[in-house]
Design an enzyme around this catalytic site. Structure first.
Site, short mmCIF file in Angstrom:
data_model
loop_
_atom_site.label_atom_id
_atom_site.label_comp_id
_atom_site.label_asym_id
_atom_site.label_seq_id
_atom_site.Cartn_x
_atom_site.Cartn_y
_atom_site.Cartn_z
N ASN A 80 47.43 30.54 73.73
CA ASN A 80 47.35 29.15 73.26
C ASN A 80 48.74 28.65 72.87
O ASN A 80 49.53 29.40 72.30
CB ASN A 80 46.43 29.08 72.03
N HIS B 32 50.77 26.01 70.48
CA HIS B 32 50.49 25.27 69.24
C HIS B 32 51.79 24.65 68.71
O HIS B 32 52.82 25.34 68.65
CB HIS B 32 49.89 26.23 68.19
N SER C 107 54.68 27.39 69.01
CA SER C 107 54.32 28.82 69.11
C SER C 107 53.40 29.02 70.29
O SER C 107 52.61 28.15 70.64
CB SER C 107 53.55 29.27 67.85
N ASP D 59 44.03 29.65 65.73
CA ASP D 59 45.51 29.71 65.71
C ASP D 59 46.06 30.92 64.95
O ASP D 59 47.12 30.84 64.32
CB ASP D 59 46.10 28.42 65.10
C1 GRF Z 1 50.80 20.55 73.11
O1 GRF Z 1 51.67 19.93 72.24
C2 GRF Z 1 50.27 21.82 72.51
O2 GRF Z 1 51.14 22.39 71.60
C3 GRF Z 1 49.02 21.35 71.80
O3 GRF Z 1 48.51 20.34 72.61
C4 GRF Z 1 49.56 19.71 73.32
C5 GRF Z 1 49.16 19.62 74.76
O4 GRF Z 1 50.02 18.75 75.44
N1 GRF Z 1 48.11 22.44 71.57
P1 GRF Z 1 49.81 18.44 76.97
O5 GRF Z 1 48.39 17.96 77.17
O6 GRF Z 1 50.10 19.68 77.75
O7 GRF Z 1 50.79 17.35 77.28
#
Ligand code: GRF
Length: 228
Positions: free
Chosen positions: A109, A111, A138, A147
């Protein structure tokens, strides 16, 4: 080099997916993006997948009222696509323990915080409110607790005077993309595993996440200690 077969789960924009497609097409990453699944019909990320001829699948939460039945449907799709790695890239749904545990070491994932700080939402606002000097992104193994799985890599940025959540997000985005590409490169070249809830790379324990260096590679955090 064999291609890393990767399935992406997303709910939104899909900029990370777009980055993966670019890295794949430019030859930077030996990647096979086998399918993209979303819980939102209108997720722009699904359209990005379609444009790139990647199977784009919407799994409607309204058709599966309980989490278990939704997860079973996801599990069935994932089994059909047989990915080596599953990336949650802004997948705004909590997955149940059964599904997550079935893909230990193989589900990661992204984050937007320096975990373990600020799990969940509003990470930039919370870093600002706390007066933090740094923030970042992360990438970590997914475990049943939100998370909280072992960290694989992090990218660290300074919080500048006058920063707002919006400014921080736009500054982080390209760095997060770099972190993702470097992490996928790591998975494609090495055996990256979660053993006893800790990160192991090629069988070696890493107590700290790798850090994104200025040249876009992931390096061991110990590297800084050795040099300072
Ligand atoms: C990213 O910022 C990620 O960290 C979070 O969701 C966002 C996804 O962005 N979990 P995208 O849809 O890939 O533009």
């Amino acid at each position: 080099m064999p291609k890393l077969r990767c399935l992406v789960l997303l709910s939104g924009r899909g900029s990370n997916l777009a980055t993966m497609i670019t890295a794949r097409d430019s030859g930077r990453l030996p990647l096979d993006i086998c399918a993209v699944i979303s819980n939102r019909r209108a997720a722009p990320g699904l359209e990005i997948a379609r444009q790139a001829d990647i199977p784009a699948i919407f799994v409607d939460p309204l058709s599966y009222p309980e989490r278990q039945s939704y997860d079973r449907q996801l599990a069935q799709l994932i089994r059909e696509w047989q990915p080596e790695l599953i990336l949650l890239a802004g997948f705004m749904r909590i997955l149940g323990a059964e599904l997550v545990n079935a893909y230990r070491s193989r589900m990661i994932n992204l984050h937007p915080s320096l975990l373990p700080k600020y799990t969940g939402l509003d990470t930039y606002k919370r870093a600002l409110a706390a007066g933090d000097s740094h923030y970042g992104a992360s990438i970590h193994f997914v475990t049943p607790e939100l998370d909280a799985g072992a960290l694989i890599g992090q990218a660290v940025l300074a919080i500048e005077p006058g920063d707002t959540a919006e400014i921080m997000a736009s500054r982080l985005q390209p760095v997060e993309h770099q972190l993702l590409v470097a992490s996928l490169e790591l998975f494609s070249r090495h055996t990256v595993e979660l053993i006893d809830d800790m990160l192991h790379i090629d069988g070696k324990l890493h107590k700290k996440p790798l850090l994104l260096a200025a040249d876009g590679r992931l390096i061991s955090a110990g590297y800084f200690n050795q040099r300072s």
